[in-house]
Design a protein around this motif. Structure first.
Motif, PDB file in Angstrom:
ATOM      1  N   ASN A  94      27.784   4.861  -6.412  1.00 31.38           N
ATOM      2  CA  ASN A  94      27.630   4.192  -5.689  1.00 31.38           C
ATOM      3  C   ASN A  94      25.910   4.658  -5.637  1.00 31.38           C
ATOM      4  OD1 ASN A  94      30.134   1.920  -4.563  1.00 31.38           O
ATOM      5  ND2 ASN A  94      28.894   1.656  -6.693  1.00 31.38           N
ATOM      6  N   LEU A  95      24.942   3.972  -5.322  1.00 30.56           N
ATOM      7  CA  LEU A  95      23.745   4.562  -4.811  1.00 30.56           C
ATOM      8  C   LEU A  95      23.492   4.331  -2.735  1.00 30.56           C
ATOM      9  CD1 LEU A  95      20.539   5.055  -5.236  1.00 30.56           C
ATOM     10  CD2 LEU A  95      19.789   2.333  -4.780  1.00 30.56           C
ATOM     11  N   HIS A  96      24.429   3.856  -2.520  1.00 32.36           N
ATOM     12  CA  HIS A  96      24.680   3.703  -1.158  1.00 32.36           C
ATOM     13  C   HIS A  96      25.126   4.451  -0.480  1.00 32.36           C
ATOM     14  CE1 HIS A  96      28.195   1.267  -1.462  1.00 32.36           C
ATOM     15  NE2 HIS A  96      29.086   1.175  -1.029  1.00 32.36           N
ATOM     16  N   PRO A 151      36.368   4.676 -10.185  1.00 31.17           N
ATOM     17  CA  PRO A 151      36.786   3.889 -11.477  1.00 31.17           C
ATOM     18  C   PRO A 151      38.369   2.818 -10.825  1.00 31.17           C
ATOM     19  CG  PRO A 151      37.899   5.442 -10.998  1.00 31.17           C
ATOM     20  CD  PRO A 151      36.961   5.784  -9.689  1.00 31.17           C
ATOM     21  N   LEU A 152      37.504   2.025 -11.403  1.00 30.27           N
ATOM     22  CA  LEU A 152      38.641   0.485 -11.367  1.00 30.27           C
ATOM     23  C   LEU A 152      39.436   0.494 -12.896  1.00 30.27           C
ATOM     24  CD1 LEU A 152      39.743  -1.922 -10.013  1.00 30.27           C
ATOM     25  CD2 LEU A 152      38.413  -3.607 -11.327  1.00 30.27           C
ATOM     26  N   VAL A 153      40.671   0.596 -13.055  1.00 27.62           N
ATOM     27  CA  VAL A 153      41.172   1.122 -14.373  1.00 27.62           C
ATOM     28  C   VAL A 153      41.897   0.035 -14.834  1.00 27.62           C
ATOM     29  CG1 VAL A 153      42.489   4.085 -15.540  1.00 27.62           C
ATOM     30  CG2 VAL A 153      40.518   3.970 -13.722  1.00 27.62           C
ATOM     31  N   VAL A 171      37.004   0.244 -16.381  1.00 28.88           N
ATOM     32  CA  VAL A 171      36.356  -1.041 -17.026  1.00 28.88           C
ATOM     33  C   VAL A 171      35.183  -1.538 -15.986  1.00 28.88           C
ATOM     34  CG1 VAL A 171      38.263  -2.328 -18.536  1.00 28.88           C
ATOM     35  CG2 VAL A 171      38.130  -2.362 -15.615  1.00 28.88           C
ATOM     36  N   GLY A 172      35.514  -0.736 -14.289  1.00 27.58           N
ATOM     37  CA  GLY A 172      34.545  -1.200 -13.148  1.00 27.58           C
ATOM     38  C   GLY A 172      33.962  -0.254 -12.926  1.00 27.58           C
ATOM     39  N   ILE A 173      32.747   0.282 -11.734  1.00 22.52           N
ATOM     40  CA  ILE A 173      32.613   1.254 -10.526  1.00 22.52           C
ATOM     41  C   ILE A 173      32.672   0.389 -10.005  1.00 22.52           C
ATOM     42  CG2 ILE A 173      31.074   2.849  -9.867  1.00 22.52           C
ATOM     43  CD1 ILE A 173      31.985   3.619 -12.379  1.00 22.52           C
ATOM     44  N   ALA A 205      26.761  -0.044 -15.795  1.00 22.44           N
ATOM     45  CA  ALA A 205      26.999   1.239 -15.297  1.00 22.44           C
ATOM     46  C   ALA A 205      26.758   2.206 -16.208  1.00 22.44           C
ATOM     47  CB  ALA A 205      28.173   1.804 -14.880  1.00 22.44           C
ATOM     48  N   ALA A 206      26.670   2.540 -17.415  1.00 21.44           N
ATOM     49  CA  ALA A 206      26.696   3.261 -18.723  1.00 21.44           C
ATOM     50  C   ALA A 206      25.746   3.085 -18.578  1.00 21.44           C
ATOM     51  CB  ALA A 206      27.846   2.788 -20.158  1.00 21.44           C
TER      52      ALA A 206
END
Length: 303
Positions: free
Chosen positions: A144-146, A258-260, A267-269, A294-295
């Protein structure tokens, strides 16, 4: 008294040569040997008690060996035998859960991210902590940028313990994403497997892996609660849309992780948690940026 006739054991008696004819030459020993034993010699040998018992012993041994092989021959493999073997294994072996297998699949690609700054004395201090995931084995990492915003430098710790500095090589602020390039890349670095979210449904099991409050890597499990959600963090000025909502526990430090799914694919960040109070703790609602977005931030082609 008449003396008994004597015969040689090595050659038969020869008939007298008729007068006027030359004597017949004696057969050489090799020819005699080639002719083999006289008729009836094998019968007399087999009739000897020692030979007979030896043959009987060999036949008995052969029968016993054949019986042993028949008795110990492997049974034909049937479906029933396979099912029984599987049931025995399941009843005696403790197998890892699907969630544990998913976490193990992504673990080599999970990175501890620290944002560093300096205090008034010029000393290096940690400003924040988060998580990243390797998406290219050359050392490209999504987070994440933050997590890194406002830092003077970034420190990465890989799954094998390798530490490295990192540089920002790409960003997508509208989705709170940043791409880092590690300065030092471990040998045999493994990139995570990524999967499209097109067939991801509410109720699908997922696992979140990260460093909540710097502790980890930690694993939490839950389900997808919804898709296409929007979220604005308390300190954020911009609303992020098209998010995956999930209920696997996440806390500060999980950001960027990661969300796995249970097949071990990302599948997600993880990007934020919803908490209407001033406490930054999990109340059951987390959000993740779909991996397609994200990709794209990393310059990778969409699924």
């Amino acid at each position: 008294m008449r003396r008994p006739a004597l015969y040689s054991a090595s050659r038969p008696p020869t008939a007298p040569t008729p007068p006027g004819e030359p004597p017949m030459p004696a057969a050489p020993p090799e020819a005699a040997a080639a002719r083999g034993p006289r008729p009836g010699a094998w019968a007399r040998r087999l009739g000897h008690p020692a030979t007979l018992w030896g043959v009987i012993g060999l036949l008995a041994a052969a029968v016993l060996a054949l019986g042993w092989r028949l008795q110990h021959a492997p049974a034909p493999l049937t479906q029933k035998a396979i099912d029984e073997a599987v049931l025995r294994t399941l009843s005696t072996e403790v197998l890892p859960s699907p969630q544990a297998r998913a976490a193990a699949a992504v673990a080599p690609s999970v990175v501890h991210v620290q944002s560093l700054g300096r205090n008034a004395k010029g000393q290096e201090v940690e400003l924040g902590v988060g998580t990243g995931v390797v998406i290219v084995d050359k050392g490209l990492i999504l987070t994440n940028l933050h997590v890194v915003q406002g830092s003077r430098s970034v420190r990465l710790t890989f799954a094998d313990g390798t530490e490295s500095g990192a540089s920002v090589v790409g960003a997508r602020p509208e989705q709170d994403l940043v791409v880092l390039q590690a300065h030092t890349v471990p040998d045999d670095l493994k990139a995570a497997t990524m999967r499209s979210t097109d067939d991801l449904l509410p109720g699908d099991a997922v696992v979140a892996v990260g460093f909540p409050f710097g502790i980890g890597p930690s694993v939490s499990a839950g389900v997808v609660s919804g898709k296409g959600r929007s979220f604005r963090s308390p300190e954020g000025q911009q609303e992020i849309g098209n998010l995956i909502q999930f209920d696997a526990a996440a806390n500060p430090g999980n950001s960027g992780g990661p969300l796995v799914t249970l097949d071990g694919a990302v599948v997600g960040i993880v990007t934020g948690i919803l908490n209407p109070t001033s406490h930054k703790t999990f109340l059951g609602i987390g959000f993740a940026v779909p991996i397609e977005s994200a990709a794209t931030a990393a310059g990778l082609p969409p699924f």
